[in-house]
Design an enzyme around this catalytic site. Structure first.
Site, PDB file in Angstrom:
ATOM      1  N   TYR A   1       0.866  -1.183   0.000  1.00 38.66           N
ATOM      2  CA  TYR A   1       0.000   0.000   0.000  1.00 38.66           C
ATOM      3  C   TYR A   1       0.896   1.223   0.000  1.00 38.66           C
ATOM      4  CZ  TYR A   1      -3.237   3.599   1.630  1.00 38.66           C
ATOM      5  OH  TYR A   1      -3.987   4.746   1.739  1.00 38.66           O
TER       6      TYR A   1
ATOM      7  N   GLU B   1      -3.052   7.652  -4.251  1.00 34.37           N
ATOM      8  CA  GLU B   1      -2.970   6.350  -3.581  1.00 34.37           C
ATOM      9  C   GLU B   1      -2.817   5.218  -4.591  1.00 34.37           C
ATOM     10  OE1 GLU B   1      -5.738   4.985  -0.182  1.00 34.37           O
ATOM     11  OE2 GLU B   1      -6.581   4.009  -1.970  1.00 34.37           O
TER      12      GLU B   1
END
Length: 369
Positions: free
Chosen positions: A100, A185
């Protein structure tokens, strides 16, 4: 302004961040043609919502006919409250490891912050705090190579893979700054063989900066219900619970949502009706609330400029002439509150004086107790 995944990946590609081979399809035939060209693919619905896989919005195939059939089911359907207008057809990746990676704003520190984890994929919010890497950035210095090396070290990555992630971090920060992003992101950032690839993209642009980015597409983020509310001049946001909420002010609406959660319930929406208490606006607001098929409706009115008897008359009219098919709990306090409570009592609605009592009752009803 949120960008669709395919738009975010287009921006990633412009900044040199590796993304899978793919293309956007607006028809089943286009999806089939892309599958024939690419081979083994993943077909992803393009909606401004997470959890698409759990909602059935993502499928895998290497057959153009299957891609046509799956995209035909998705296109035009509703997913997570949004209508699917496009699907992204892209190369199915061999996934050896998921990370992530994100850059957003730390409101408390008033600085950009890097968030990284070696536990990428769905449900990133459930990753324990000790497995998250957090690094705030000084905007006068920006992202420096030594910072990226420290982040990959803390992620436990070495060698050529670490160098690729370090390069992606630098490019992601450049995108974040130059596009005036609130969020950039990648989840997941995938190790596929010897390569690191952004398997997903989520980019949110600061609305106040859009005048500087005329080349960016304009994205309408509202659901159909939110569009209707906007046309009525109401502040409305869809949520995922089963208790519909209406209040007269943003602060009191947020407090109502907090109380519902405190008592173990979940709100279906945020609806700030402002100072309007007319019959037409009330009926339209209730129509919006009922469109989510809630188990209960919680109304929280503090009558200041708005008189409680006016609010009560509007609800009484709707109750008698249009009908409300689910239980309604009303908290009514302020100007002419006694008159308002008497009006509601005549149509079988009890009005509470305290917010916590009304919220507790709504949660009790929603749970079927």
């Amino acid at each position: 302004m949120k960008l669709y995944e395919y738009m975010g990946k287009e921006q990633f590609a412009k900044y040199g961040i590796p993304v899978p081979e793919g293309g956007v399809a607006s028809t089943p035939e286009e999806a089939a043609a892309l599958t024939e060209k690419i081979g083994s693919v993943v077909v992803k619905s393009q909606v401004l919502s997470g959890k698409r896989g759990k909602a059935g919005g993502i499928g895998f195939t290497d057959d153009p006919a299957e891609a046509r059939e799956f995209s035909a089911k998705l296109l035009g359907s509703e997913l997570c409250g949004f209508t699917v207008d496009k699907v992204l057809v892209e190369q199915k990746l061999q996934i050896d490891k998921e990370f992530y990676l994100a850059i957003t704003v730390d409101g408390a520190a008033r600085k950009p912050i890097i968030l990284a984890s070696a536990q990428g994929g769905m449900d990133i919010e459930e990753v324990p705090e000790e497995h998250m890497v957090r690094q705030t950035l000084d905007v006068t210095i920006g992202m420096q190579p030594y910072m990226t090396r420290d982040i990959t070290r803390r992620l436990g990555v070495t060698g050529a893979i670490a160098k690729q992630i370090q390069g992606i971090l630098l490019k992601l920060y450049k995108l974040y700054v130059e596009l005036d992003a609130e969020l950039a992101e990648i989840n997941p950032l995938v190790i596929s063989g010897e390569n690191v690839i952004a398997a997903d993209a989520k980019v949110t642009i600061d609305d106040d900066s859009l005048f500087r980015h005329k080349d960016l597409p304009v994205v309408e983020e509202r659901t159909d219900a939110e569009k209707k509310a906007h046309a009525l001049g109401l502040s409305y946001v869809e949520l995922e619970g089963n208790i519909a909420v209406m209040a007269n002010g943003a602060g009191i609406t947020m407090a109502t949502l907090d109380l519902i959660q405190y008592y173990g319930g979940s709100a279906a929406n945020f609806l700030d009706a402002g100072g309007g208490a007319g019959i037409e606006q009330t009926s339209k607001a209730l129509e919006l609330l009922l469109s989510k098929n809630p188990k209960a409706i919680l109304i929280n009115i503090f009558g200041g400029i708005t008189r409680c008897d006016d609010v009560a008359n509007a609800f009484a009219y709707v109750k008698k002439n249009i009908g409300i098919p689910v239980p309604v709990v009303i908290r009514l306090v302020g100007t002419n509150e006694d008159e308002g409570r008497a009006i509601l009592k005549e149509v079988g609605i009890e009005a509470y004086q305290f917010m916590h009592e009304a919220a507790s009752k709504a949660v009790e009803i929603a749970k079927g107790n």
